[in-house]
Motif scaffolding. Structure first.
Motif, PDB file in Angstrom:
ATOM      1  N   GLU A 122       0.820  -1.198   0.000  1.00 31.22           N
ATOM      2  CA  GLU A 122       0.000   0.000   0.000  1.00 31.22           C
ATOM      3  C   GLU A 122       0.863   1.261   0.000  1.00 31.22           C
ATOM      4  OE1 GLU A 122      -2.334  -3.288   0.676  1.00 31.22           O
ATOM      5  OE2 GLU A 122      -0.639  -2.708   1.931  1.00 31.22           O
ATOM      6  N   ILE A 184      -9.052  -1.998   1.502  1.00 31.88           N
ATOM      7  CA  ILE A 184      -8.781  -3.012   0.472  1.00 31.88           C
ATOM      8  C   ILE A 184      -9.324  -4.377   0.929  1.00 31.88           C
ATOM      9  CG2 ILE A 184      -6.978  -4.315  -0.739  1.00 31.88           C
ATOM     10  CD1 ILE A 184      -7.299  -1.509  -1.818  1.00 31.88           C
ATOM     11  N   GLN A 185      -9.100  -4.697   2.206  1.00 35.23           N
ATOM     12  CA  GLN A 185      -9.627  -5.956   2.754  1.00 35.23           C
ATOM     13  C   GLN A 185     -11.153  -5.990   2.673  1.00 35.23           C
ATOM     14  OE1 GLN A 185      -7.747  -6.010   6.708  1.00 35.23           O
ATOM     15  NE2 GLN A 185      -6.599  -7.826   6.074  1.00 35.23           N
ATOM     16  N   GLU A 188     -12.123  -6.703  -0.965  1.00 33.01           N
ATOM     17  CA  GLU A 188     -11.910  -8.105  -1.340  1.00 33.01           C
ATOM     18  C   GLU A 188     -12.977  -9.018  -0.736  1.00 33.01           C
ATOM     19  OE1 GLU A 188      -7.181  -8.598  -2.256  1.00 33.01           O
ATOM     20  OE2 GLU A 188      -7.790  -8.676  -0.149  1.00 33.01           O
ATOM     21  N   LEU A 195      -7.377  -9.300  -5.107  1.00 32.46           N
ATOM     22  CA  LEU A 195      -6.730  -8.341  -5.987  1.00 32.46           C
ATOM     23  C   LEU A 195      -5.248  -8.660  -6.157  1.00 32.46           C
ATOM     24  CD1 LEU A 195      -8.396  -5.130  -4.535  1.00 32.46           C
ATOM     25  CD2 LEU A 195      -8.841  -6.125  -6.778  1.00 32.46           C
ATOM     26  N   ARG A 197      -1.765  -7.562  -6.252  1.00 28.08           N
ATOM     27  CA  ARG A 197      -1.047  -6.386  -5.719  1.00 28.08           C
ATOM     28  C   ARG A 197      -0.077  -5.768  -6.726  1.00 28.08           C
ATOM     29  NH1 ARG A 197      -4.925  -7.713  -2.194  1.00 28.08           N
ATOM     30  NH2 ARG A 197      -4.572  -6.885  -0.106  1.00 28.08           N
ATOM     31  N   TYR A 202      -4.889  -2.497  -9.190  1.00 25.50           N
ATOM     32  CA  TYR A 202      -4.677  -2.326  -7.750  1.00 25.50           C
ATOM     33  C   TYR A 202      -4.080  -0.944  -7.471  1.00 25.50           C
ATOM     34  CZ  TYR A 202      -3.250  -3.129  -2.963  1.00 25.50           C
ATOM     35  OH  TYR A 202      -3.100  -3.023  -1.598  1.00 25.50           O
ATOM     36  N   LEU A 205      -6.741   1.670  -7.813  1.00 27.78           N
ATOM     37  CA  LEU A 205      -7.676   1.639  -6.686  1.00 27.78           C
ATOM     38  C   LEU A 205      -7.083   2.332  -5.464  1.00 27.78           C
ATOM     39  CD1 LEU A 205     -10.299   0.690  -5.341  1.00 27.78           C
ATOM     40  CD2 LEU A 205      -9.158  -1.492  -4.836  1.00 27.78           C
ATOM     41  N   VAL A 206      -5.836   2.034  -5.161  1.00 29.03           N
ATOM     42  CA  VAL A 206      -5.174   2.657  -4.006  1.00 29.03           C
ATOM     43  C   VAL A 206      -5.082   4.168  -4.203  1.00 29.03           C
ATOM     44  CG1 VAL A 206      -3.004   2.833  -2.731  1.00 29.03           C
ATOM     45  CG2 VAL A 206      -3.906   0.583  -3.326  1.00 29.03           C
TER      46      VAL A 206
END
Length: 275
Positions: A122, A184-185, A188, A195, A197, A202, A205-206
């Motif tokens: 992350e 994120i958790q 999912e 996802l 990483r 990904y 999304l972050v």
């Protein structure tokens, strides 16, 4: 010419400049046989170090006696690299925080003690440029000390770098990383997907979550999206409801209102992940 106030060791001297401000001079042998009150040519120093914040300067001076002379010089090379790659250091705390962190990280690694960084991926996605610079610094540390630091240290150093150039508190940045990790958790679990990483999706999304947090922090909102929200609620109920849950967690964590338009953008993003 500057006046010697204190000789810390052969290579580091605290001096008083003509404007009566303290300046730390670093250079090979610059402190050898020097006495308090003597004058010294500042141009003879390899590095001239000035901290504007008196509290930070006091902390730095307290730290210096516990560091090897060559490590002090090494850290100034590290800080010079950060400024050359990232721009001016605004938050002066990095001089104490990063110096102390790297010294302790080397010590831990030599003793075989490694700390896991659960937010590494992350952090890389959130602060991509800082992460690249941190990788260079870890390579510098290996060359300087012969110690291989664990990969998790890259993420921790990256946070110090981001803090220094944005003047944001390290604890706030850690909170961001933990929040993104948690969200994120939630995604999912809510979408029943795993996802990748290393994927661009990904990373996007972050970055999307990061910008949503920053918009909430700054109070910058977009135009009303009520019509689109109603359409998405009917067409994509799973993603829409999950987006609302995420926004509520975000609000609770950062203690700031999150605009309803974020639900719309997040719903679209989540649906794209499913598609």
């Amino acid at each position: 010419m500057v006046e010697v106030k204190k000789v810390l060791n052969n290579n580091v001297v605290i001096t008083i400049d003509p404007s009566y401000k303290e300046v730390i001079l670093i250079g090979k042998g610059i402190g050898f046989n020097k006495k308090v009150g003597q004058t010294i040519n500042a141009d003879a120093a390899e590095k001239v170090f000035r901290l504007e914040d008196q509290k930070e300067q006091d902390k730095y001076k307290q730290l210096l006696p516990y560091l090897d002379e060559d490590f002090i010089t090494f850290m100034h090379d590290v800080l010079s690299l950060i400024e050359s790659k990232m721009g001016k250091i605004i938050n002066e705390h990095i001089h104490i925080g990063l110096t102390d962190h790297i010294a302790f990280a080397i010590k831990r690694a030599r003793e075989g003690i490694y700390i896991k960084n659960p937010f590494l991926v992350e952090t890389e996605a959130l602060y991509h440029q800082e992460y690249k610079v941190a990788k260079d610094i870890v390579a510098m540390i290996q060359k300087y000390s012969g110690v291989d630091l664990p990969e998790g240290e890259i993420g921790m150093i990256a946070l110090h770098i981001h803090s220094s150039v944005t003047d944001r508190n390290l604890s706030e940045l850690n909170q961001y990383s933990k929040l993104v990790f948690h969200l994120i958790q939630m995604i999912e679990e809510g979408l029943e997907i795993k996802l990748d990483r290393d994927s661009i999706n990904y990373y996007r999304l972050v970055q999307h979550i990061r910008h949503a947090i920053e918009r909430a922090k700054s109070g910058s909102y977009t135009k009303d999206q009520a019509i689109l929200a109603n359409v998405l609620k009917k067409e994509y109920p799973l993603c829409y409801n999950l987006a609302w849950k995420i926004v509520k967690v975000m609000q609770k964590t950062i203690q700031k209102p999150v605009d309803e338009s974020e639900v719309v953008y997040l719903t679209i993003h989540l649906q794209r992940l499913l598609d």
